[in-house]
Structures are given as C-alpha cells and as structure tokens.
Design an enzyme around this catalytic site. Sequence first.
Site, PDB file in Angstrom:
ATOM      1  N   ASN A 133       0.815  -1.217   0.000  1.00  0.00           N
ATOM      2  CA  ASN A 133       0.000   0.000   0.000  1.00  0.00           C
ATOM      3  C   ASN A 133       0.848   1.266   0.000  1.00  0.00           C
ATOM      4  O   ASN A 133       0.333   2.371  -0.199  1.00  0.00           O
ATOM      5  CB  ASN A 133      -0.947   0.020   1.204  1.00  0.00           C
ATOM      6  CG  ASN A 133      -0.220  -0.056   2.528  1.00  0.00           C
ATOM      7  OD1 ASN A 133       0.085  -1.150   2.982  1.00  0.00           O
ATOM      8  ND2 ASN A 133       0.072   1.070   3.148  1.00  0.00           N
ATOM      9  N   TYR A 293      16.456  -5.209  13.521  1.00  0.00           N
ATOM     10  CA  TYR A 293      16.214  -5.064  12.084  1.00  0.00           C
ATOM     11  C   TYR A 293      17.306  -5.772  11.287  1.00  0.00           C
ATOM     12  O   TYR A 293      17.023  -6.521  10.343  1.00  0.00           O
ATOM     13  CB  TYR A 293      16.162  -3.582  11.718  1.00  0.00           C
ATOM     14  CG  TYR A 293      15.960  -3.319  10.250  1.00  0.00           C
ATOM     15  CD1 TYR A 293      14.694  -3.391   9.681  1.00  0.00           C
ATOM     16  CD2 TYR A 293      17.039  -3.002   9.421  1.00  0.00           C
ATOM     17  CE1 TYR A 293      14.497  -3.161   8.334  1.00  0.00           C
ATOM     18  CE2 TYR A 293      16.849  -2.768   8.073  1.00  0.00           C
ATOM     19  CZ  TYR A 293      15.575  -2.842   7.520  1.00  0.00           C
ATOM     20  OH  TYR A 293      15.393  -2.616   6.178  1.00  0.00           O
TER      21      TYR A 293
END
Length: 352
Positions: A133, A293
């Site tokens: 998106n 991460y």
Amino acid sequence: MAALKYAGLEDTDSEEELPPGWEERTTKDGWVYYANHLEEKTQWEHPKSGKRKRVAGDLPYGWEQETDENGQVYFVDHINKRTTYLDPRLAFTVEDNPVKPPTRQKYDGNSTAMEILQGRDLSGKVAIITGANSGIGFETAKSLALHGACVILACRSPARGDAAVQRILGEWHKAKVEAMTLDLASLQSVQHFAEAFKSKNLPLHMLICNAAVFGAPWSLTEDGLESTFQVNHLGHFYLVQLLEDVLRHSSPARVVVVSSESHRFTEIKDSSGKLDFSLLSPSKKEYWAMLAYNRSKLCNILFSNELNRRLSPHGVTSNSVHPGNMIYSSIHRSWWLYTLLFTLARPFTKSM
C-alpha cells in the site's frame, strides 16, 4: 575470449555442448535447467549460448516420470528396466524466446521501475506483494499491474490497501489489482490469507516479500515473538511455506525477498559458533531496534538462499535484494530520529 576462458567456457566448440562440470536437467513441468557441479549452483540459461529451453512432446512409450526423496525428477524406462536422471526428451527441446525490448537497456541509480519493465508483457502472470500500500511495495505493485500482471496487494490495513488499489486504477482503469488483508504480526492472519488466496484457484508466478518494520519499539506479537523478527522474517517464512505448492504448480515462478545491506552489521551465533535463538526474538532488556532489524534482514537472506537451493530444481527461484540505502519511504516512521536521518539523506538517495 579472456572472459570465456575465466568462466571455463572455451573448452567446447559447439554452442550447445556443455562445458566440463555442467549437467542438463529438466523440471517436472519440462523446463530445462543447468547444474554446475563445480560451483554447486543451477541456472535456467545455457552456460554457453545463454538460451532458455523446454522439452517438447510426451515421454517415449514405456517411460515414466518420478520424483525421488530429495524432490529431484528422474525417469524410469520400464522396457529396458533402468532409471536415469536424464530426460529422454532432451533431444527434442524447443527454445524459449521471451519478447525482448527493441533497444538495449542500461540501468543505474536513476532508473525507474517502469523503465525496468519497458517492453515486457506480463499478461497472465499473478503476483503477491506484501506491504504494497506504500513505498517500494506500492511502486512494485503499480509497475507490474501497468504491464498486465494480476497483482494482489497484501496489506495489514484494508483501508490503506483499498486506497492503493484505487490509485493504481486511477492510472489505468483496466489494471487487475486487488487488496487482501495480511498481518504478518499474526501467524493466524498469514494462514487465513494463504487459504483465501488458494480459494481463488489462481496460479502464483511472483511472491514478493517486501513488508517490514524498522526502528520499532520492543513489543511481542500475539504469537509471543518479538515483533520486528516476526514481521520482517518469520511471517514471510510462514507465508512462503503455505504457498509453496502453488508456486511449484505455477513454475517457472519466483520468490523475491527484500532484505538490506545492513544484514552485514550483526550476528546470530553465540561465542561457540552455534545459532543463538535468543538473539532472534530477544527480551525487552536485550532489545535494540537497529540490531533487531539487521538480524531480521540476515534471516531473510539465509532463508532466500536455502529456498532457492531447494526449489530451483522445481522451476521456482528465490532471490534476496537490497533496494538502496535510506530510501525515503514510510519505513522510518517509528521514531523521530530515524525520520530526521532519512530526511537529511533524501537528496542523495534513490526516490520512490
């Protein structure tokens, strides 16, 4: 000629003759691939001619195709009572000639996604893109859809997913795009997504694992795992496992895992060299967002490499990619300091 000599390709005179150490094989669906036993790797293109091929016609009378315990295709000759890994149809291959762009393309840091796909017709291809998106995922979805592919935008927020679909349809009203709900922080959501996709009875030619979180504060998912690890890696790992059968039946197909160069700045082993599972899903006391991460991106690459080793003989390739340094997307939204750093770097990095 020096390059050919370095690659070991100067030893043969015929364009179709394989260099030493290479073997010609076929997938279950008849696509020809080449195994390099010296470097222990496989590829679709002939190592000398660069051509792609597939076998033509049915197996000869008395022959049957089987699969061994390692997933390798072999052939049984019932008449002569023998087995072989060499497809008897290899003498009757046809060349696979995809439509090539009319001009030679050169890519650099300024190339756009649309330029990369110039001249490609992706009609009939189906792609799933996680986190589609916004950011890199959206640009990928839009580019594939505008070149004819049927694209599933797998998004955590249904509202944002539907908005992204409308943006693509605004550029081309005939684009085949659809948003489906996928929350990688919930293994149950991943399972429901896979079941919903399979119920559509569609093939799957591209599975692009793009969604990620960066710089997020410590939290546990509903599955009891650290959220960065689950969203960036484990959720995608589970998704690929659930859709592996569809990918195999759709071959040639591919999995693309969006990783990062930051995978180099971490470790997931203990002092004795063994995998330390506590580093993958650390406690709040041991948590640092940047390290979490980096570790998740290292897991991405290790997973992609092993997936390619297992599935490439079946016509499904897997690659991990580094999208570029500090691209200004919404990935840095979790902390103001990261947003500041990305803003300062924005004039010097690749744009969406």
